[in-house]
Design a protein around this motif. Structure first.
Motif, PDB file in Angstrom:
ATOM      1  N   UNK A 133      28.810  44.364  46.653  1.00  0.00           N
ATOM      2  CA  UNK A 133      27.382  44.708  46.738  1.00  0.00           C
ATOM      3  C   UNK A 133      26.488  43.565  46.275  1.00  0.00           C
ATOM      4  N   UNK A 134      27.051  42.514  45.721  1.00  0.00           N
ATOM      5  CA  UNK A 134      26.280  41.399  45.176  1.00  0.00           C
ATOM      6  C   UNK A 134      26.491  40.156  46.028  1.00  0.00           C
ATOM      7  N   UNK A 135      25.570  39.213  45.928  1.00  0.00           N
ATOM      8  CA  UNK A 135      25.691  37.939  46.611  1.00  0.00           C
ATOM      9  C   UNK A 135      25.589  36.823  45.584  1.00  0.00           C
ATOM     10  N   UNK A 136      26.654  36.169  45.244  1.00  0.00           N
ATOM     11  CA  UNK A 136      27.986  36.277  45.842  1.00  0.00           C
ATOM     12  C   UNK A 136      28.718  37.518  45.340  1.00  0.00           C
ATOM     13  N   UNK A 137      29.740  37.930  46.055  1.00  0.00           N
ATOM     14  CA  UNK A 137      30.530  39.080  45.615  1.00  0.00           C
ATOM     15  C   UNK A 137      31.125  38.834  44.227  1.00  0.00           C
ATOM     16  N   UNK A 138      31.321  39.918  43.485  1.00  0.00           N
ATOM     17  CA  UNK A 138      31.815  39.842  42.107  1.00  0.00           C
ATOM     18  C   UNK A 138      33.337  39.824  42.103  1.00  0.00           C
ATOM     19  N   UNK A 139      33.878  38.824  41.404  1.00  0.00           N
ATOM     20  CA  UNK A 139      35.334  38.748  41.241  1.00  0.00           C
ATOM     21  C   UNK A 139      35.741  39.507  39.980  1.00  0.00           C
ATOM     22  N   UNK A 140      37.030  39.754  39.873  1.00  0.00           N
ATOM     23  CA  UNK A 140      37.544  40.436  38.686  1.00  0.00           C
ATOM     24  C   UNK A 140      37.213  39.637  37.430  1.00  0.00           C
ATOM     25  N   UNK A 141      37.403  38.332  37.454  1.00  0.00           N
ATOM     26  CA  UNK A 141      37.111  37.532  36.252  1.00  0.00           C
ATOM     27  C   UNK A 141      35.641  37.641  35.876  1.00  0.00           C
ATOM     28  N   UNK A 142      34.766  37.597  36.859  1.00  0.00           N
ATOM     29  CA  UNK A 142      33.333  37.712  36.577  1.00  0.00           C
ATOM     30  C   UNK A 142      32.993  39.082  35.997  1.00  0.00           C
TER      31      UNK A 142
END
Length: 171
Positions: A133-142
């Motif tokens: 849903x975010x730009x850039x997409x959210x990674x697990x680490x983030x």
């Protein structure tokens, strides 16, 4: 377990240690006190950081939320919608977060932390996208770092409010 897992566990454990230290011996009046109109209370801050932890980590781990699976929504007895995390709460919503028994809030946080620690010990693929849903997409680490940062900020705010309460009470 990798160094990344160890670091994450350490960061999350630091908040987990601070919550019972903060709540132990705190009155329900102190937990509900707000230092200014529209400010957050200690109880709200601890509840919110726990709800975000429960919600966000259950999502990435594929686990049920502790609030529901272990009956804490009912035990906490808050007049809020099921699944509410406190995000976007109005001043009136914050005022609804009052506890008859802070021990239940401490138990809830401990139960969430236990589930989270189990996940953090086995987490992998930290570059995996967990929220598009975010730009850039959210990674697990983030996501994991974001939740750790949010918890650290909120426990610090709660400790600050506790200090203001104590100062007010002791003149």
């Amino acid at each position: 377990m990798s160094a990344a897992n160890d670091i994450l566990l350490d960061a999350y454990d630091r908040v987990a240690e601070s919550v019972p230290q903060l709540l132990d011996g705190l009155s329900t009046e102190a937990a509900a006190w707000r230092p200014a109109p529209g400010a957050n209370s200690i109880g709200w801050l601890v509840w919110h950081l726990t709800r975000v932890l429960d919600d966000h980590l259950a999502d990435v781990a594929g686990d049920p939320q502790v609030a529901v699976s272990q009956g804490f929504e009912e035990r906490l007895g808050l007049d809020l919608p099921s699944g509410d995390t406190g995000y976007g709460h109005s001043s009136d919503d914050v005022a609804k977060v009052r506890f008859d028994d802070l021990g239940v809030l401490a138990e809830y946080h401990a139960a969430v932390q236990q589930q989270v620690a189990g996940y953090l010990a086995r987490a992998e693929h930290f570059d995996r996208v967990v929220d598009e849903r975010w730009d850039p997409p959210v990674t697990l680490s983030s996501r994991l770092v974001s939740v750790a940062d949010d918890m650290a900020r909120h426990i610090g705010q709660a400790q600050y409010v506790a200090g203001l309460w104590e100062q007010q009470e002791n003149g």
